[in-house]
Design a protein around this motif. Sequence first.
Motif, mmCIF file in Angstrom:
data_model
loop_
_atom_site.group_PDB
_atom_site.id
_atom_site.type_symbol
_atom_site.label_atom_id
_atom_site.label_comp_id
_atom_site.label_asym_id
_atom_site.label_seq_id
_atom_site.Cartn_x
_atom_site.Cartn_y
_atom_site.Cartn_z
ATOM 1 N N LYS A 123 0.939 -1.106 -0.048
ATOM 2 C CA LYS A 123 0.209 0.046 0.135
ATOM 3 C C LYS A 123 0.675 1.303 0.003
ATOM 4 O O LYS A 123 0.568 2.391 -0.740
ATOM 5 N N ASN A 124 2.070 1.218 0.848
ATOM 6 C CA ASN A 124 2.889 2.497 0.858
ATOM 7 C C ASN A 124 3.498 2.728 -0.503
ATOM 8 O O ASN A 124 3.586 3.906 -0.959
ATOM 9 N N GLU A 125 3.927 1.759 -0.963
ATOM 10 C CA GLU A 125 4.553 1.739 -2.554
ATOM 11 C C GLU A 125 3.650 2.308 -3.543
ATOM 12 O O GLU A 125 4.137 3.218 -4.198
ATOM 13 N N ARG A 126 2.250 2.223 -3.481
ATOM 14 C CA ARG A 126 1.326 2.799 -4.369
ATOM 15 C C ARG A 126 0.764 4.177 -3.899
ATOM 16 O O ARG A 126 0.625 4.884 -4.684
ATOM 17 N N LEU A 127 0.509 4.325 -2.687
ATOM 18 C CA LEU A 127 -0.066 5.299 -2.205
ATOM 19 C C LEU A 127 0.587 6.396 -1.372
ATOM 20 O O LEU A 127 0.360 7.589 -1.148
ATOM 21 N N GLY A 128 1.859 6.021 -0.820
ATOM 22 C CA GLY A 128 2.891 6.731 -0.021
ATOM 23 C C GLY A 128 2.824 6.368 1.204
ATOM 24 O O GLY A 128 1.662 6.030 1.680
ATOM 25 N N VAL A 129 3.855 6.737 1.925
ATOM 26 C CA VAL A 129 3.979 6.627 3.343
ATOM 27 C C VAL A 129 3.185 7.881 4.033
ATOM 28 O O VAL A 129 3.535 9.010 3.816
ATOM 29 N N THR A 130 2.122 7.616 4.737
ATOM 30 C CA THR A 130 1.721 8.865 5.622
ATOM 31 C C THR A 130 2.483 9.662 6.497
ATOM 32 O O THR A 130 3.507 9.096 6.842
ATOM 33 N N ARG A 131 2.142 10.802 6.878
ATOM 34 C CA ARG A 131 3.122 11.414 7.823
ATOM 35 C C ARG A 131 2.862 10.880 9.027
ATOM 36 O O ARG A 131 3.871 10.716 9.717
ATOM 37 N N ARG A 132 1.870 10.407 9.483
ATOM 38 C CA ARG A 132 1.646 9.927 10.644
ATOM 39 C C ARG A 132 2.531 8.258 11.005
ATOM 40 O O ARG A 132 3.288 8.375 11.766
ATOM 41 N N GLY A 137 6.698 5.135 12.768
ATOM 42 C CA GLY A 137 7.805 4.042 12.217
ATOM 43 C C GLY A 137 9.192 4.818 12.644
ATOM 44 O O GLY A 137 9.915 3.973 13.050
ATOM 45 N N ALA A 138 9.640 5.965 12.510
ATOM 46 C CA ALA A 138 10.818 6.435 12.597
ATOM 47 C C ALA A 138 11.065 6.663 14.099
ATOM 48 O O ALA A 138 12.141 7.384 14.164
ATOM 49 N N LEU A 139 10.338 6.494 15.081
ATOM 50 C CA LEU A 139 10.385 6.672 16.379
ATOM 51 C C LEU A 139 11.835 6.484 16.966
ATOM 52 O O LEU A 139 12.408 7.424 17.573
ATOM 53 N N PRO A 140 12.636 5.371 16.551
ATOM 54 C CA PRO A 140 13.794 5.355 17.114
ATOM 55 C C PRO A 140 14.988 6.712 16.789
ATOM 56 O O PRO A 140 15.806 6.786 17.491
ATOM 57 N N CYS A 248 17.895 -1.079 17.407
ATOM 58 C CA CYS A 248 16.455 -1.109 17.390
ATOM 59 C C CYS A 248 16.361 -2.472 16.628
ATOM 60 O O CYS A 248 16.717 -2.549 15.448
ATOM 61 N N CYS A 249 15.106 -3.262 16.852
ATOM 62 C CA CYS A 249 14.799 -4.381 16.159
ATOM 63 C C CYS A 249 14.072 -4.093 14.870
ATOM 64 O O CYS A 249 13.934 -4.794 14.024
ATOM 65 N N GLY A 250 13.518 -2.718 14.602
ATOM 66 C CA GLY A 250 12.792 -2.368 13.592
ATOM 67 C C GLY A 250 11.283 -2.468 13.886
ATOM 68 O O GLY A 250 10.657 -2.309 12.714
ATOM 69 N N ARG A 251 10.958 -3.039 14.851
ATOM 70 C CA ARG A 251 9.448 -3.195 15.057
ATOM 71 C C ARG A 251 8.770 -1.978 14.821
ATOM 72 O O ARG A 251 7.659 -2.054 13.869
ATOM 73 N N THR A 252 8.979 -0.716 14.878
ATOM 74 C CA THR A 252 8.202 0.369 14.713
ATOM 75 C C THR A 252 7.973 0.627 13.254
ATOM 76 O O THR A 252 6.814 0.857 12.647
ATOM 77 N N TYR A 253 8.986 0.133 12.475
ATOM 78 C CA TYR A 253 9.015 0.261 10.948
ATOM 79 C C TYR A 253 8.241 -0.865 10.428
ATOM 80 O O TYR A 253 7.303 -0.414 9.683
ATOM 81 N N LEU A 254 8.131 -1.957 10.859
ATOM 82 C CA LEU A 254 7.405 -3.079 10.399
ATOM 83 C C LEU A 254 5.915 -2.874 10.766
ATOM 84 O O LEU A 254 5.294 -3.191 9.728
ATOM 85 N N SER A 255 5.684 -2.271 11.784
ATOM 86 C CA SER A 255 4.146 -1.935 12.043
ATOM 87 C C SER A 255 3.681 -0.932 11.113
ATOM 88 O O SER A 255 2.390 -0.973 11.058
ATOM 89 N N GLN A 256 4.356 -0.280 10.684
ATOM 90 C CA GLN A 256 3.822 0.769 9.672
ATOM 91 C C GLN A 256 4.163 0.257 8.031
ATOM 92 O O GLN A 256 4.011 1.206 7.326
#
Length: 447
Positions: A123-132, A137-140, A248-256
């Motif tokens: 979905k991100n690839e097609r519509l882009g990653v939202t600001r939220r 995702g980039a919390l770390p 960081c394990c990357g969990r925040t990125y994976l969840s988004q």
Amino acid sequence: MKTHLDWSAYDTYGVGDAYAGIPATGGNYAKAVAVCMNNHQCQRDGKGVMCPSFRITHDPAHSTGARVKAFKAALNGELGEDPFAQPDLAAAMDLCVSCKGCKKECPSAVDMTLIKTEYLAQKNERLGVTRRARLFGALPRWLHGWRSLLVPLVRWRNASPWVARLAERRLGISARRPIPEIVAAGFKADAAPSTGERGKVVLFVDTFTHYYTPEIATAALKVLRAGGYAVDVLEPAKTDAEPERPLCCGRTYLSQGMVEEARGEARRVMAALAPALAAGTPIVGLEPSCLLALRDEFYSLGLGPDVGQLSKQAFLFEEFLMREGNKGLKLALKPIPGGRALVHGHCHQKAFGAMKSVRKVLGWIPEFEFEIIDASCCGMSGSFGLEAEHHDASVQMAELALLPAVREAAAETMIVADGFSCRHQIKDGSGRDALHVAVLLERALAG
């Protein structure tokens, strides 16, 4: 179909079978979807975790099985040429909290958490990653590079209803929910000596523990050292491009659905762990969703054969203590004032059968009584409970069993929860502070 995750684990699924339910497109990703055999275990109440969204709506459309049907339709071309951008698929996934309950409790072991990650990436690839999504995702990175700005900003937002409403309008972060406040610049281990007569362990301190609850890492260090272990806190490898930024394990990125960013974080972790993996040193983690990512999602990030070895050496704090207890570890523990607790298990702890070790380790504390709360997902699930459109669903999940049990507990009864999100939900919904098992054991250390 180009996938963002590695789905080769499903390569042989359906081969030689009469089963014909695999969608026409999607390759091994389609096979991961097709493992569902429509037994409707996800559409029930009672004990267990699965499926939190069905439990609050009692609508089959919000169950694992319904999501599988939506994905099958998408991969069979029934939702148009670009199904990952279609609102029908988004509606099916809307209330999925990535609890992993289906992976544990579904007889077919449907991994909807991983299926959702791939969906979000597509979905991100097609519509882009939202600001939220970028923010969560980039919390770390935000916590490392912008902490001095974030600390007063979060406090201002939590103290001002006007700022909270503004954040909801601009970012979709619920104004009805406080944001956890950052308390540290990053966990710093002391140089206390340890005899290390029982060997060495590596302590993986995750992003949430680093910046929000460093006292948990401090407590774990004390307990491990009291048990006779020399403890090395995992640091970035010397070759790391960002040696000052915590791992960081990357969990925040994976969840988004930001898979490439998650893969970058995972590679940093693998590089830092290379000496421990070569030496066979146990790796101990404190946050269930983060440590268990090393044993689960890392397989799907294409990190090479060392991931298999990592899954054998990575333990949650209680899992490691239980294993060592079976090998003769004896912690000198004393009774704790109050002597009673209610324990809430993180969904991922339940999905990986880790609650057995929690029971075992808490049983070491003299004169201590505890009860495991029979509850599904707490409803916070990382950023889910912070999202404005999901606030009500998040609270409803918590109100099924968790929050009523906590409110009914006597004031002197301690509340125990290893998950950062779980503790956040408990505090927000009951006013009670929950403790990590490491903190409880530290309090029980004799002397």
